[in-house]
Design an enzyme around this catalytic site. Structure first.
Site, short mmCIF file in Angstrom:
data_model
loop_
_atom_site.label_atom_id
_atom_site.label_comp_id
_atom_site.label_asym_id
_atom_site.label_seq_id
_atom_site.Cartn_x
_atom_site.Cartn_y
_atom_site.Cartn_z
N HIS A 152 0.81 -1.22 0.00
CA HIS A 152 0.00 0.00 0.00
C HIS A 152 0.84 1.28 0.00
O HIS A 152 0.33 2.36 -0.24
CB HIS A 152 -0.99 0.00 1.17
CG HIS A 152 -0.39 0.24 2.52
ND1 HIS A 152 -0.10 -0.77 3.40
CD2 HIS A 152 -0.03 1.38 3.16
CE1 HIS A 152 0.40 -0.26 4.51
NE2 HIS A 152 0.45 1.04 4.39
N ASP A 210 0.00 -7.59 1.41
CA ASP A 210 0.44 -6.20 1.57
C ASP A 210 1.96 -6.09 1.58
O ASP A 210 2.53 -5.33 2.37
CB ASP A 210 -0.16 -5.57 2.83
CG ASP A 210 -0.01 -4.04 2.82
OD1 ASP A 210 0.07 -3.46 1.73
OD2 ASP A 210 0.04 -3.45 3.92
N SER A 226 4.84 2.44 7.87
CA SER A 226 4.44 1.33 7.01
C SER A 226 5.61 0.82 6.18
O SER A 226 6.29 1.60 5.51
CB SER A 226 3.32 1.77 6.06
OG SER A 226 2.08 1.64 6.66
#
Length: 518
Positions: free
Chosen positions: A137, A167, A242
């Site tokens: 993402h 992911d 992230s």
């Protein structure tokens, strides 16, 4: 709610100072032991003279670990093209809908360029020749990827491969002799083990936070990553973390930071990392240019709920997955799996939930035989399915490539009166009802044309246009079929019947409480 952290927009830091006083004097903090001198408490480090000594088993400091691994951690900046929305308001990534800035008007004769948005995340080198792991993402749909190293260098990166189902993504920069870290493949972290997260929260590159493993094998309710049991950690991770690594106290990567649970969007001490055992196998395939292939059944599934279990009369500890729908032409349909089937095991592996079944199928290789033990109409059966290959666009595959059904149709005929069963007015599917409720030719069953006001059925949410496909795992085509199913359930002493209902958004099982006979 779960928040992804791929975009960095800024942060505010607050410092709180507190003074502590007692009625008898001032306490100087810290201190292990204290001596009273003329009413004043004087701290003492104790006989060992180890001020701030950590508890037994804790590292004296994380500084050596950080010095060891931080050169391998990078900041990732991305640019993506965004559609110019109506009203010419360009959204800011990471902000709620409605936030943005006004797009400039093009001059006469100029071509209008698509606006771009900027975001950022973290990543880390896993090889000396420039391969970097991050989250899918973070880099999905990026038109430009820039990597900032700990020594200040900025390098342009290219996307090597990505896997939306876990992911994870791999990008690469040109060069050699990069400092890199490795996934821990043998030792499993335990709840309570120390961890350190390094990344780029809110654009503050080179940031370390520490904590412990709070839980393992967490499901976070994110249907976009059905193949991941997450590590839960309490080391603070925020927007921009992230794709960054979670290390153990030996500097080994045990996870890839991916999500947080937060009512505010900031860290509340509940973060989730993709375990190294999953990340290693996926990133190895991506680095080598191989596609991520997973087994495919071609069925929509749900988990048997406690209410459904009781309505079927199963034991209190019964667990299984429920086939809500079957994709036409998919492996499950070709093998004879049907809607309403209850799956209890796959290749001898007990199935306790829809997640368990999804992961068991996903772990199979395309072409493998999947031996499903099922319960159909109260009888145990075995269905053998040859696994397919999970499509990249699973939603399109489930829809069979058909366009969305229209929300309304003109010139609808009046609804059929039908017959009333347990507060529901039902009628067999006819061409008139197909037209009225926009039902595809493939849908058969009993159309609900009304729910009695104040009835249990109305309170549950049954609406005209819904179709009863199965009742107690058996197909129903007439009101008599439904009455027979209700009578059969009542004879067993059960007080509810499981109906598989076709709605505009897909099939779903619903338990209808039955009226009692006095």
């Amino acid at each position: 709610m779960l928040k992804r952290k791929e975009f960095i927009l800024g942060a505010a830091v607050g410092l709180t100072f507190a003074a502590v006083a007692t009625a008898g004097g001032v306490i100087d903090w810290p201190g292990a032991n204290a001596q009273e001198v003329s009413g004043r408490l004087v701290p003492s480090a104790g006989a060992s003279a180890l001020a701030f000594a950590p508890p037994q088993g804790a590292p004296l400091s994380f500084a050596d670990i950080f010095d060891q691994v931080s050169p391998a951690v990078v900041q990732i900046d991305v640019e993506t093209r965004v559609e110019r929305p109506r009203g010419r308001m360009i959204p800011i990534p990471g902000f709620p809908p409605g936030f943005g800035f006004q797009a400039p008007q093009p001059e006469a004769g100029e071509e209008e360029e698509a606006p771009t948005a900027q975001g950022a995340g973290s990543g880390f080198f896993i090889s000396a020749n420039g391969f970097i792991v991050t989250n899918n993402h973070v880099v999905a749909n990026a038109t430009k990827i820039t990597v900032k190293l700990s020594d200040g260098r900025e390098l342009e990166a290219r996307l090597v491969g990505r896997d939306a189902d876990t992911d994870l993504a791999v990008i690469k920069v040109e060069g050699s002799d990069f400092k890199f870290v490795s996934f821990e493949e043998t030792a499993e972290p335990r709840v309570g083990d120390w961890v350190i997260a390094v990344g780029n929260p809110f654009g503050l590159g080179g940031t370390a936070t520490a904590g412990i493993v709070s839980a393992r094998a967490r499901e976070i309710g994110d249907s976009s990553t059905p193949y991941t049991d997450y590590l839960q950690i309490d080391a603070a991770i925020n927007r921009g973390n992230s794709g960054g690594p979670t290390f153990d106290i030996y500097g080994r990567v045990i996870g890839v930071n991916s999500a947080i649970f937060s009512p505010t969007g900031g860290s509340v001490g509940i973060g989730f990392a993709i375990p190294a055992s999953i990340a290693k196998s996926v990133t190895d395939r991506l680095m080598s240019g191989r596609a991520i292939e997973r087994g495919y059944l071609g069925a929509t599934i749900s988990t048997i709920t406690d209410e459904e279990r009781d309505a079927y009369g199963f034991a209190p500890d019964f667990e299984a997955a429920y086939i809500v729908d079957v994709t036409a032409g998919a492996p499950a349909a070709r093998a004879g799996l049907q809607i309403g089937d209850i799956v209890t095991s796959l290749n001898g592996r007990k199935i306790t939930s829809s997640t368990e079944l999804t992961r068991a199928v996903g772990q199979a290789a395309p072409g493998d035989n999947l031996r499903l033990e099922i319960i159909r109409e109260g009888r145990q059966q075995v269905i053998n399915v040859r696994s397919g290959t999970r499509p990249a666009d699973i939603q399109a595959a489930q829809n069979g490539g058909n366009p969305d059904e229209p929300e309304s149709a003109p010139d609808r005929p009046a609804a059929a009166a039908g017959e009333v069963v347990e507060g529901l007015t039902v009628a067999p599917v006819t061409e008139a009802l197909r037209t009225r409720y926009s039902l595809p030719e493939t849908v058969n069953g009993l159309v609900i044309t009304a729910a009695a006001q104040g009835s249990r059925a109305a309170r549950i949410g049954f609406e005209p246009g819904m179709v009863i496909v199965l009742a107690d795992q058996r197909p129903v085509r007439t009101a008599a079929d439904l009455r027979a199913a209700v009578a059969r359930v009542k004879e067993t002493g059960r007080d509810g019947i499981v109906l598989l209902i076709r709605t505009a958004s897909g099939n779903r099982p619903v338990v209808l409480p039955l009226a009692t006979t006095e």
